[in-house]
Design an enzyme around this catalytic site. Structure first.
Site, PDB file in Angstrom:
ATOM      1  N   LYS A   1      22.043 -16.879 -24.218  1.00 60.11           N
ATOM      2  CA  LYS A   1      22.137 -16.630 -22.783  1.00 60.11           C
ATOM      3  C   LYS A   1      22.099 -17.970 -22.056  1.00 60.11           C
ATOM      4  O   LYS A   1      21.137 -18.725 -22.179  1.00 60.11           O
ATOM      5  CB  LYS A   1      20.965 -15.739 -22.336  1.00 60.11           C
ATOM      6  CG  LYS A   1      21.032 -15.271 -20.890  1.00 60.11           C
ATOM      7  CD  LYS A   1      19.891 -14.279 -20.619  1.00 60.11           C
ATOM      8  CE  LYS A   1      19.921 -13.715 -19.214  1.00 60.11           C
ATOM      9  NZ  LYS A   1      18.831 -12.728 -18.990  1.00 60.11           N
TER      10      LYS A   1
ATOM     11  N   ASP B   1      11.334  -2.733 -14.506  1.00 65.20           N
ATOM     12  CA  ASP B   1      12.769  -2.569 -14.263  1.00 65.20           C
ATOM     13  C   ASP B   1      13.436  -1.856 -15.437  1.00 65.20           C
ATOM     14  O   ASP B   1      14.483  -2.282 -15.930  1.00 65.20           O
ATOM     15  CB  ASP B   1      13.430  -3.924 -14.012  1.00 65.20           C
ATOM     16  CG  ASP B   1      14.792  -3.786 -13.330  1.00 65.20           C
ATOM     17  OD1 ASP B   1      15.073  -2.703 -12.765  1.00 65.20           O
ATOM     18  OD2 ASP B   1      15.566  -4.756 -13.353  1.00 65.20           O
TER      19      ASP B   1
ATOM     20  N   ALA C   1      22.120  -7.855 -30.164  1.00 67.16           N
ATOM     21  CA  ALA C   1      22.165  -6.391 -30.209  1.00 67.16           C
ATOM     22  C   ALA C   1      23.629  -5.968 -30.282  1.00 67.16           C
ATOM     23  O   ALA C   1      24.353  -6.023 -29.281  1.00 67.16           O
ATOM     24  CB  ALA C   1      21.485  -5.798 -28.993  1.00 67.16           C
TER      25      ALA C   1
ATOM     26  N   LEU D   1      18.457 -15.453 -28.094  1.00 60.53           N
ATOM     27  CA  LEU D   1      18.046 -14.052 -28.132  1.00 60.53           C
ATOM     28  C   LEU D   1      18.563 -13.347 -29.384  1.00 60.53           C
ATOM     29  O   LEU D   1      19.578 -13.730 -29.974  1.00 60.53           O
ATOM     30  CB  LEU D   1      18.580 -13.319 -26.904  1.00 60.53           C
ATOM     31  CG  LEU D   1      18.110 -13.836 -25.539  1.00 60.53           C
ATOM     32  CD1 LEU D   1      18.964 -13.246 -24.435  1.00 60.53           C
ATOM     33  CD2 LEU D   1      16.639 -13.512 -25.331  1.00 60.53           C
TER      34      LEU D   1
END
Length: 357
Positions: free
Chosen positions: A115, A209, A166, A163
């Site tokens: 990211k 959130d 996924a 990260l």
């Protein structure tokens, strides 16, 4: 009620807006990018593996049994990450403050999501504290239903978050492809999200959130909480900041009252409804109607929703935070036990199967 709207983060389509928060850009003076300070979090390197992968295709490397950290390696602390450590692949997504790319660590060939955030945009929008908080929280969480952050690094203009990858993307995208989920699939996702929230709350972390856009789907179709930008580490358990996505805001948050861990329980109920129906329960033509529906918990259940599912949602979507069903009790609810017994996993998704109507 007049609540200021905020465009701090990516919004959902139509009436889903961010409520006013301390992250809104109100200062016209720009700060130099090199004034951005990153938090000091221990960085460890991924485990070496012989896995090879083409970064521009959709194949997932076999990660069975892999551990992603080597905390005992002596040279871990001596070597910091840099962009030269990674081969960059195809884009995985775009956001307001940067992009996410598939990447492979050159030495180990371990595949991750990188990211990339732009310091100038973060400073202009005055969300430096939010990014720091996200990094500090997510780097320390270890749970199968929480996306791992392996570490981070930065250069003059950018911040890079390393990260877990996924494979199947956001739950929001999957939900839109299917239309809605059957009760067994929805119950499995609710069960796994509940387990992750139990872990977060035990670590004194309120997510604040929860929504399909912030939940990712891993290699084996398992759910993973991904975005911790609005999360707080709150030992006092009482917060005043108004944030999150309108459709998922709890009554106490839209009324500006102090809130605690129970806001995540409310969001769990909203998510359960959206997974089963395809739309959030308080969806309306404009935000004022949505506020009203939330404030008075005005919900209509379609006929195809089972009584046990209604019972669970009715116990989660309660105005009084203290009366919402505790997360540990959610895991023991008959709807969860019947539809998502221990060991049950979500079925693979084939977009060609068509949507529910």
């Amino acid at each position: 009620m007049n609540v200021q709207k905020c465009g701090c983060k990516e919004n959902r389509p139509q009436n889903s807006v961010r409520a006013g928060c301390s992250s809104c850009s109100t200062n016209p003076h720009k700060m130099p990018a090199d004034s951005f300070k990153v938090p000091a979090v221990p960085i460890s390197r991924p485990l070496h593996t012989s896995t090879k992968v083409n970064l521009n295709d959709n194949k997932e490397p076999c990660s069975s049994g892999l551990k992603c950290d080597l905390p005992g390696k002596k040279d871990d602390k001596k070597k910091s990450w840099s962009l030269s450590d990674f081969d960059l692949g195809r884009p995985l997504g775009k956001g307001k403050f940067g992009n996410v790319y598939l990447a492979r660590e050159k030495e180990s060939h371990y595949v991750v999501a990188l990211k990339v955030l732009f310091k100038s945009q973060i400073l202009d929008s005055e969300i430096e504290h939010q990014v720091r908080r996200e990094v500090e929280i997510q780097c320390r969480l270890r749970h199968p239903n929480i996306l791992r952050m392996y570490g981070y690094f930065h250069d003059e203009k950018r911040i890079y978050l390393i990260l877990e990858y996924a494979k199947h993307g956001a739950l929001y995208k999957l939900l839109k492809e299917r239309g809605r989920f059957d009760e067994k699939t929805a119950a499995i996702y609710v069960r796994d999200l509940t387990r992750a929230l139990v872990y977060c709350h035990a670590k004194k972390v309120i997510h604040r959130d929860i929504k399909p856009e912030n939940l990712l789907i891993g290699h084996n179709w398992e759910l993973k909480i991904a975005d911790f930008g609005w999360s707080v580490h709150s030992p006092s358990s009482r917060r005043m900041t108004l944030c999150g996505t309108l459709d998922y805001l709890s009554p106490e948050m839209i009324e500006g009252k102090p809130h605690s861990y129970a806001v995540d329980i409310w969001s769990l109920g909203v998510l359960c409804y959206e997974l089963l129906v395809g739309l959030p329960p308080f969806d309306a033509k404009d935000s004022s109607q949505t506020y009203r529906k939330i404030r008075y918990v005005i919900i209509k259940y379609p006929e195809f929703i089972s009584e046990k599912a209604k019972d669970l949602m009715g116990k989660l979507l309660v105005i009084n935070p203290e009366q919402r069903l505790p997360l540990t009790s959610v895991l023991q609810h008959p709807w969860i036990l019947e539809n998502a017994p221990e060991g049950a996993v979500p079925p693979p998704h084939n977009p060609e199967q068509g949507q529910h109507h």
